[in-house]
Design an enzyme around this catalytic site. Sequence first.
Site, mmCIF file in Angstrom:
data_model
loop_
_atom_site.group_PDB
_atom_site.id
_atom_site.type_symbol
_atom_site.label_atom_id
_atom_site.label_comp_id
_atom_site.label_asym_id
_atom_site.label_seq_id
_atom_site.Cartn_x
_atom_site.Cartn_y
_atom_site.Cartn_z
ATOM 1 N N HIS A 38 0.665 -1.334 0.038
ATOM 2 C CA HIS A 38 -0.163 0.001 -0.202
ATOM 3 C C HIS A 38 1.217 1.269 -0.221
ATOM 4 O O HIS A 38 0.833 2.068 -0.064
ATOM 5 C CB HIS A 38 -1.382 -0.508 1.480
ATOM 6 N N ASP A 55 -2.985 -10.321 -2.271
ATOM 7 C CA ASP A 55 -4.263 -9.300 -1.064
ATOM 8 C C ASP A 55 -5.008 -9.514 -1.452
ATOM 9 O O ASP A 55 -5.312 -8.857 -2.442
ATOM 10 C CB ASP A 55 -2.963 -8.423 -0.488
ATOM 11 N N HIS A 111 -7.066 -7.088 -0.485
ATOM 12 C CA HIS A 111 -6.774 -5.629 -0.740
ATOM 13 C C HIS A 111 -6.358 -5.014 -1.630
ATOM 14 O O HIS A 111 -5.123 -5.076 -2.329
ATOM 15 C CB HIS A 111 -6.403 -4.808 0.666
ATOM 16 N N ASP A 165 -5.469 -12.712 3.357
ATOM 17 C CA ASP A 165 -6.411 -11.403 4.208
ATOM 18 C C ASP A 165 -7.581 -11.966 3.037
ATOM 19 O O ASP A 165 -8.641 -11.887 3.145
ATOM 20 C CB ASP A 165 -6.083 -10.247 4.612
#
Length: 368
Positions: A142, A179, A181, A267
């Site tokens: 991120h 991931d 996200h 996740d």
Amino acid sequence: MSTGFFSDERCFWHAGGNYAFTMPIGGLVQPQVGGGLPENPETKRRLKNLLEVTGLMGELNLRSAEMAGRETLELVHPAAYLDEFKRMSDAGGGELGLRTPFAQGGYEIAALSAGLAVAAVEMVSRGALTNAYALSRPPGHHCLPNFPNGFCLLANIAIAIEAARAQGLVRRVAVLDWDVHHGNGTEAIYYARDDVLTISLHQEGNYPLDTGALADRGKGAGEGYNINLPMHAGSGHSAYLHAMDRVVIPAIEAFKPDLIIVACGYDAAIVDPLARMQATAETFAAMTARIKTLAERLCGGRLVLVHEGGYSEAYVPFCGHATIATLAGSTITAPDPLAVNFRARQPSPAFDAFLRRSIDEMAGMLGF
């Protein structure tokens, strides 16, 4: 030739300080493990422990690494950003961006986390290892060049790519981010470049809220070299493998990279507290098998997985073990204690058919 496993105990010592999402710590509010951060060391430490208990660790080439040096970090991050990060770290810690708290020494630990990824990519690119797994913490996908967010303080994978490119070890790199996200940091760094293909499979509308759209394909020279696949909440084993077969594998085959890197978050797992997907340990093993076979076919097996998210302390170790055993071609297993229950909870045939149709539609819009 073997599978490298890069880790360092100091990465488990990264801390968010006195921090919580919903209420301040103090008075009658008891601090949570990790200072209130879902990103805490236990998911990673318990993964490493499970590798040791099953004996899989004995089949891996164990490595650590030095901190990524300032010159290496500046291949991605501006000097002013690094200066402020170091100043705050020396002064006791703080928060530079959005949801990126760190304690004293956070700069050095983040540089070490990046260093693990740098060393893994370098050794695989040089042929000293067949493939590798970097247990990096804090994560990195991120983090933008000058703005950290989502627990990520340095862009670990981008730093590793640029370090390898600076040494002439790679020219074209494909980054697959599974991931849950969106990998907004990696996307932003390479959005206008055609030498790095970025692919993100993520839950639609999760985090960040304003990135990850299907229509975001890159710009300038990078047009067409960024692929987002925003998947519906509830996507499970079948949908993830369908996304790999319909979009990921064809895209990487067309790109013909020298190296493949996976931003390996867990996740998307069915019990993760920060997502609403239904992947299992079996899903991550199957995706790893597909990408490993692809790497063997396209780039001499050069494949590096860099640990990102995953917030279930109990389940991440089983997902990681299944992934690493597959990467290493090991027969050692850590049977998923909830496998039968999780298979029963997969999407219904009708919902799964809807999810697969949605992926087919997106694949068509992307040209696959």
